[in-house]
Design an enzyme around this catalytic site. Structure first.
Site, short mmCIF file in Angstrom:
data_model
loop_
_atom_site.label_atom_id
_atom_site.label_comp_id
_atom_site.label_asym_id
_atom_site.label_seq_id
_atom_site.Cartn_x
_atom_site.Cartn_y
_atom_site.Cartn_z
N VAL A 63 0.82 -1.23 0.00
CA VAL A 63 0.00 0.00 0.00
C VAL A 63 0.85 1.27 0.00
O VAL A 63 0.34 2.35 -0.28
CB VAL A 63 -0.99 0.03 1.19
CG1 VAL A 63 -2.00 -1.09 1.11
CG2 VAL A 63 -0.25 0.01 2.54
N SER A 142 -8.14 3.74 15.23
CA SER A 142 -8.03 2.91 16.43
C SER A 142 -8.39 3.79 17.62
O SER A 142 -8.25 5.02 17.56
CB SER A 142 -6.58 2.42 16.59
OG SER A 142 -6.34 1.98 17.91
N TYR A 155 2.42 4.35 16.22
CA TYR A 155 1.09 3.80 15.93
C TYR A 155 0.00 4.80 16.33
O TYR A 155 -0.90 5.11 15.55
CB TYR A 155 0.91 2.47 16.67
CG TYR A 155 -0.35 1.73 16.31
CD1 TYR A 155 -0.46 1.04 15.11
CD2 TYR A 155 -1.44 1.72 17.17
CE1 TYR A 155 -1.62 0.35 14.78
CE2 TYR A 155 -2.60 1.03 16.85
CZ TYR A 155 -2.69 0.36 15.65
OH TYR A 155 -3.84 -0.32 15.32
N ALA A 157 0.28 7.94 16.63
CA ALA A 157 0.37 9.12 15.76
C ALA A 157 -0.32 8.88 14.43
O ALA A 157 -1.12 9.70 13.95
CB ALA A 157 1.84 9.48 15.52
N LYS A 159 -2.59 6.63 13.63
CA LYS A 159 -4.04 6.36 13.71
C LYS A 159 -4.80 7.68 13.88
O LYS A 159 -5.95 7.79 13.44
CB LYS A 159 -4.34 5.38 14.84
CG LYS A 159 -3.86 3.96 14.52
CD LYS A 159 -4.62 3.40 13.33
CE LYS A 159 -4.06 2.13 12.77
NZ LYS A 159 -4.77 1.62 11.60
N1 LIG Z 1 -6.32 -5.87 16.21
C1 LIG Z 1 -6.56 -4.79 16.91
O1 LIG Z 1 -6.67 -4.83 18.16
C2 LIG Z 1 -6.73 -3.46 16.24
C3 LIG Z 1 -7.18 -2.37 17.01
C4 LIG Z 1 -7.35 -1.14 16.40
C5 LIG Z 1 -7.08 -0.99 15.06
N2 LIG Z 1 -6.64 -2.05 14.31
C6 LIG Z 1 -6.35 -1.83 12.91
O2 LIG Z 1 -7.09 -2.72 12.13
C7 LIG Z 1 -6.36 -2.96 10.91
C8 LIG Z 1 -6.25 -4.46 10.68
O3 LIG Z 1 -5.54 -5.01 11.77
P1 LIG Z 1 -5.61 -6.56 12.14
O4 LIG Z 1 -5.75 -6.64 13.60
O5 LIG Z 1 -6.59 -7.25 11.27
O6 LIG Z 1 -4.11 -6.97 11.79
P2 LIG Z 1 -3.49 -8.13 10.90
O7 LIG Z 1 -2.03 -8.07 11.15
O8 LIG Z 1 -4.22 -9.41 11.13
O9 LIG Z 1 -3.83 -7.65 9.41
C9 LIG Z 1 -3.13 -6.61 8.79
C10 LIG Z 1 -2.99 -6.95 7.33
O10 LIG Z 1 -2.33 -5.84 6.66
C11 LIG Z 1 -1.38 -6.41 5.76
N3 LIG Z 1 -0.32 -5.44 5.47
C12 LIG Z 1 0.66 -5.02 6.32
N4 LIG Z 1 1.48 -4.16 5.69
C13 LIG Z 1 1.02 -4.04 4.41
C14 LIG Z 1 1.47 -3.30 3.28
N5 LIG Z 1 2.56 -2.52 3.34
N6 LIG Z 1 0.74 -3.39 2.14
C15 LIG Z 1 -0.34 -4.21 2.06
N7 LIG Z 1 -0.80 -4.93 3.10
C16 LIG Z 1 -0.12 -4.85 4.27
C17 LIG Z 1 -0.85 -7.64 6.47
O11 LIG Z 1 -0.20 -8.54 5.58
C18 LIG Z 1 -2.12 -8.20 7.10
O12 LIG Z 1 -2.76 -9.10 6.22
C19 LIG Z 1 -5.01 -2.26 11.05
O13 LIG Z 1 -5.05 -1.02 10.40
C20 LIG Z 1 -4.91 -2.06 12.55
O14 LIG Z 1 -4.08 -0.96 12.87
C21 LIG Z 1 -6.46 -3.29 14.87
#
Ligand SMILES: NC(=O)c1ccc[n+]([C@@H]2O[C@H](COP(=O)([O-])OP(=O)(O)OC[C@H]3O[C@@H](n4cnc5c(N)ncnc54)[C@H](O)[C@@H]3O)[C@@H](O)[C@H]2O)c1
Length: 255
Positions: A63, A142, A155, A157, A159
């Site tokens: 991305v 987040s 992170y 920052a 978000k």
């Molecule tokens: N899990 C939590 O507690 C939580 C809380 C708040 C926000 N989030 C946000 O939710 C979103 C998804 O998180 P998740 O928990 O499903 O994590 P996850 O690690 O399971 O999924 C993240 C996905 O993003 C992909 N990814 C990472 N870098 C990339 C890049 N440069 N280009 C393309 N794809 C890339 C990874 O391969 C992975 O499949 C994230 O933005 C995370 O910050 C998660």
């Protein structure tokens, strides 16, 4: 089947929240283009598409790479209906280290993937959506954007930056009937939080009035709502999906 015939692009499709979003948008009839740098959990998405009588296409793309993002959307437009109706920015990474050990390069990388990737896909999707005079974008922030997080300054920052992108684009793109919103997940049971031990999980759950960690499906349902006509009058908003999360401050062990 509320999204039958619509085209949804979902980043972070390989795992966690993004993967579950793909499943739920397919079940609602959308053509889904999943974007990720990893591919190990993709097989079941093809099966889910076939079961729902729709189609799933996977695009391996970082991305951070604006040219690659542009090429992905061109290819999605060619493959499906020519439109990009729904853009979900879910891909993200996290870091867990004290600020005094966080190199600026680490800060830059987290910012570049999370906020930069969101910017790239918002920008390129907006090209299609302005032409169509319609579209929906949902970004993933987040609760850390609101409360902060220990050992995760980059992170927290980025978000918050994602909320800035969301609110700015909501105003800028409204004349083209494009809505832009964000979800702010709390603590969600995915690979991203897999490193928590049982004590840390219990401690998290104590900060959550609903008494449990979130599941990816909880977040995907909120994405479905924000992308739907039910949210037709909602733009520039942040929807917390966090079980009522209110962290009480407990210092983490010094690292
Ligand atoms: N899990 C939590 O507690 C939580 C809380 C708040 C926000 N989030 C946000 O939710 C979103 C998804 O998180 P998740 O928990 O499903 O994590 P996850 O690690 O399971 O999924 C993240 C996905 O993003 C992909 N990814 C990472 N870098 C990339 C890049 N440069 N280009 C393309 N794809 C890339 C990874 O391969 C992975 O499949 C994230 O933005 C995370 O910050 C998660």
């Amino acid at each position: 089947m509320q999204f039958k015939g619509k085209v949804a692009v979902i980043t972070g499709a390989n795992s966690g929240i993004g993967h579950e979003c793909v499943m739920q948008f397919l079940a609602e009839g959308a053509f889904v283009a999943g974007v990720d740098i990893r591919t190990d959990h993709m097989a079941d998405l093809q099966e889910a598409a076939a079961a729902a009588g729709t189609e799933f296409a996977f695009y391996e793309c970082d991305v951070r790479d604006e040219d690659a993002v542009k090429a992905v959307l061109a290819s999605v437009a060619e493959r499906f209906t020519g439109s990009i109706d729904i853009m979900l920015n879910v891909a993200g990474i996290t870091v867990d280290m004290p600020v005094t050990r966080t190199d600026k390069s680490v800060y830059d990388r987290v910012m570049d993937v999370n906020a930069g990737g969101t910017f790239n896909f918002c920008k390129q999707a907006a090209v299609y959506m302005k032409r169509q005079r319609s579209g929906v974008i949902v970004n993933t922030s987040s609760v850390t954007a609101q409360f902060g997080t220990q050992m995760g300054t980059p992170y927290g920052a980025n978000k918050a930056a994602i909320l800035g992108i969301t609110r700015s684009l909501a105003m800028e793109l409204a004349p083209w009937h494009i809505r832009v919103n964000a979800v702010a997940p709390g603590v969600v049971n995915t690979e991203m939080v897999a490193k928590l031990n049982d004590t840390e999980r219990e401690s998290c759950a104590r900060s959550i009035p609903l008494g449990r960690l979130g599941e990816a499906s909880d977040i995907a349902k909120a994405m479905i709502f924000l992308a739907s006509d039910g949210a037709a009058y909602i733009t520039g908003a942040t929807l917390n999906v966090d079980g009522g999360y209110r962290p009480s401050f407990v210092p983490l062990p010094v690292k």
